[in-house]
Enzyme design. Structure first.
Site, PDB file in Angstrom:
ATOM      1  N   ASP A 145       0.818  -1.357   0.079  1.00 15.06           N
ATOM      2  CA  ASP A 145       0.000  -0.055   0.003  1.00 15.06           C
ATOM      3  C   ASP A 145       0.837   1.362  -0.061  1.00 15.06           C
ATOM      4  O   ASP A 145       1.792   1.456   0.565  1.00 15.06           O
ATOM      5  CB  ASP A 145      -0.935   0.008   1.043  1.00 15.06           C
ATOM      6  CG  ASP A 145      -1.912   0.889   1.369  1.00 15.06           C
ATOM      7  OD1 ASP A 145      -2.819   0.868   0.593  1.00 15.06           O
ATOM      8  OD2 ASP A 145      -1.768   1.993   2.350  1.00 15.06           O
ATOM      9  N   GLU A 164      14.236 -15.611  -0.385  1.00 13.77           N
ATOM     10  CA  GLU A 164      14.713 -16.731   0.783  1.00 13.77           C
ATOM     11  C   GLU A 164      13.579 -17.730   0.668  1.00 13.77           C
ATOM     12  O   GLU A 164      13.792 -18.856   1.318  1.00 13.77           O
ATOM     13  CB  GLU A 164      14.799 -16.062   1.996  1.00 13.77           C
ATOM     14  CG  GLU A 164      16.121 -15.126   2.494  1.00 13.77           C
ATOM     15  CD  GLU A 164      15.983 -14.471   3.684  1.00 13.77           C
ATOM     16  OE1 GLU A 164      15.370 -15.181   4.499  1.00 13.77           O
ATOM     17  OE2 GLU A 164      16.690 -13.332   3.888  1.00 13.77           O
TER      18      GLU A 164
HETATM   19  C1  GLC Z   1      -4.168   3.113  -0.779  1.00 15.40           C
HETATM   20  C2  GLC Z   1      -5.521   2.016  -0.639  1.00 15.40           C
HETATM   21  C3  GLC Z   1      -6.577   2.917  -0.172  1.00 15.40           C
HETATM   22  C4  GLC Z   1      -5.965   3.528   1.233  1.00 15.40           C
HETATM   23  C5  GLC Z   1      -4.962   4.450   1.043  1.00 15.40           C
HETATM   24  C6  GLC Z   1      -4.353   4.732   2.384  1.00 15.40           C
HETATM   25  O1  GLC Z   1      -4.505   3.830  -1.599  1.00 15.40           O
HETATM   26  O2  GLC Z   1      -5.670   1.495  -1.858  1.00 15.40           O
HETATM   27  O3  GLC Z   1      -7.794   2.131   0.212  1.00 15.40           O
HETATM   28  O4  GLC Z   1      -7.127   4.555   1.474  1.00 15.40           O
HETATM   29  O5  GLC Z   1      -3.899   3.662   0.620  1.00 15.40           O
HETATM   30  O6  GLC Z   1      -3.965   3.620   3.004  1.00 15.40           O
END
Ligand code: GLC
Length: 522
Positions: free
Chosen positions: A206, A251
């Site tokens: 993310d 790994e």
């Molecule tokens: C990414 C995720 C989204 C979230 C953001 C903050 O873009 O896909 O859903 O709100 O990150 O974590």
């Protein structure tokens, strides 16, 4: 013969855990619910699942605010449920990718609570990004340390009672971690191993470009809010992190990572794909393109060009839990009401004919549209609240899946339970159960296209060759397969070949408007 790694041409299905299937009857999806529906995913014909965060979380941002990275939130289940899910998924021939959220934690994470309890300048605060404010315009007032906006609206800084401000590129409940602190690095390396040891096949990272901020913390001065190549994103230091993560993944056998990387241009994107970094990054170009053959051709060329120097495989996506569902998007431009459905059927053939891997979003196989008429009080996306309702946010694409039955909860939850977001009336005909027995349904279209792709894919080269076509259409060939898509309203003559699959019936050798076909090359 060298073996092609599984992820290079996989079809990955995004499970938005909270909205997939609710087994325990609390109105929210859970791990047992996913387990009970693995048959749907196997029959659909996807290769892997990507689970959005199911970790301990107050759900200020649907779970992208993690309070404990090594546990399952009780509303989604337990670690034992997770282990059982991984094992069952593998038994169904499905790989399992989980989300990892390194840019920020929840404000309820132990580290942030320690930081709040500790004084300015303390080691506990150095795990996050704390700064002093700037003198405001009027005496006694203070401004944030700089003018950075939060992606969810409002400033990216929140002030504590003791006068320090902390950075949050997203909601205030999502404080940004300080990746210049080695403790943060070590913690995440350990978290990766924790889930790898439990058998996950990969990670979706993310906000992968966000971890390091330019040390100058310079103002944006009103430049583009996103500033994807600005001081908040894609700083060079981030690549050291992914080099280290790659070593860890290597790994183990066959594990992968895909980054959620938004950049201003293909050069920055390619850096993440160096052979000792991430296996894949999301390429959002198709998702951002309008319904236009010319636009699609351009983004496909650009996407292929971006990954080619690194020898990486491209990725394609039309919808996700962050975007407007493409059935709804494709109602425009120039479409008659209802046209989005036919265009989405055609778009699937495009997606699945391209080299690389495709990421599907739950519910697209049912042709679900956006649920735009959610009542304000039901909306939970922090974007809605932080913009005082000016921006509706992403709840409309996150409505729970309809599995069966005539009315809410449509088999998503046990009968009598109210799902966390209201489900529309009139979804009886789009449930998975109703569609399974209708040969002309979207569900059966997805099954057919995915099954055919699986049969053909081993014989398809990575290269794509464009074939001349009218402007409103695009035709290309990958070895024995020809894909033809007509985005216009009027029929066009098909390229040479024998039709294998078409999204609406052909008229002789004509491809109708808003239709795609696969053909065997002559
Ligand atoms: C990414 C995720 C989204 C979230 C953001 C903050 O873009 O896909 O859903 O709100 O990150 O974590």
């Amino acid at each position: 013969m060298t073996r092609i790694p599984w992820w290079r041409d996989a079809v990955v299905y995004e499970v938005y855990v909270r909205s997939f299937a609710d087994a325990d009857g609390n109105g929210e999806g859970d791990l047992q619910g996913i387990r009970s529906r693995l048959g749907h995913l196997r029959d659909l014909g996807v290769d892997a699942l990507w689970l959005t965060p199911f970790y301990t979380s107050p759900l200020a941002d649907g779970g992208y605010d993690v309070a404990d990275y090594r546990d399952v939130d009780p509303r989604f289940g337990t670690l034992d449920d997770f282990d059982a899910l991984v094992s069952d998924a593998h038994d169904h021939g499905l790989r399992m990718i989980v989300d990892i959220v390194p840019n920020h934690s929840s404000d309820r994470h132990r580290w942030f609570r320690e930081a709040l309890a500790a004084p300015p300048g303390s080691p506990a605060r150095s795990r996050y990004i704390f700064r002093s404010g700037k003198p405001g315009e009027r005496p006694g007032e203070e401004d944030p340390p700089n003018d950075w906006p939060s992606a969810f609206g409002g400033p990216a800084w929140t002030r504590l009672d003791d006068g320090e401000w902390y950075l949050h590129l997203y909601a205030p409940e999502q404080p940004d971690l300080n990746w210049r602190n080695p403790e943060v690095r070590h913690e995440f390396e350990d978290i990766l191993r924790f889930w790898l040891d439990r058998g996950v096949d990969g990670f979706r990272i993310d906000v992968a470009a966000g971890l390091f901020k330019d040390e100058s913390f310079r103002d944006l001065h009103g430049q583009d809010r996103r500033m994807l190549n600005g001081p908040m994103y894609s700083r060079p230091e981030v690549h050291d992190v992914y080099r280290r993560w790659r070593q860890i993944l290597d790994e183990y056998d066959d594990r992968m990572a895909i980054g959620e990387v938004w950049t201003d241009g293909p050069q920055d994107l390619a850096l993440y794909l160096r052979p000792d970094e991430l296996h894949q990054v999301f390429q959002f170009d198709l998702q951002l393109a309008p319904w236009s053959a010319m636009a699609f051709r351009e983004v496909i060329d650009a996407a292929l060009k971006a990954v080619a120097p690194m020898g990486a495989a491209p990725t394609w996506v039309l919808s996700s839990h962050d975007s407007v569902r493409h059935v709804t998007r494709y109602e425009q431009p120039g479409g008659l009401p209802g046209i989005g459905h036919g265009r989405a059927k055609a778009a699937l053939l495009l997606l699945l004919a391209l080299p690389g891997s495709a990421y599907l979003y739950q519910g697209e196989e049912l042709g679900l549209p956006e649920v735009t008429d959610l009542p304000d009080e039901a909306r939970q996306d922090p974007i809605f609240k932080r913009t005082n309702g000016r921006t509706a946010g992403r709840d409309s694409c996150r409505v729970p899946l309809p599995w069966s039955g005539p009315a809410e909860p449509y088999g998503f939850s046990p009968d009598g339970v109210r799902p966390w977001l209201p489900m529309p009336r009139g979804w009886a005909s789009v449930t998975a159960e109703a569609q399974a027995s209708d040969p002309s349904s979207m569900l059966n279209w997805y099954r057919e296209a995915l099954a055919l792709r699986r049969r053909l894919k081993d014989g398809l080269p990575d290269e794509l060759e464009w074939i001349d076509s009218p402007d409103t259409a695009l035709f290309f060939r990958r070895g024995p397969l020809v894909c033809a898509l007509n985005c216009g309203e009027n029929p066009v003559r098909l390229p040479a070949g024998i039709p294998l699959l078409t999204s609406t019936p052909l008229y002789g050798d004509l491809l109708p408007g808003n239709t795609a076909a696969w053909l065997t090359a002559p």
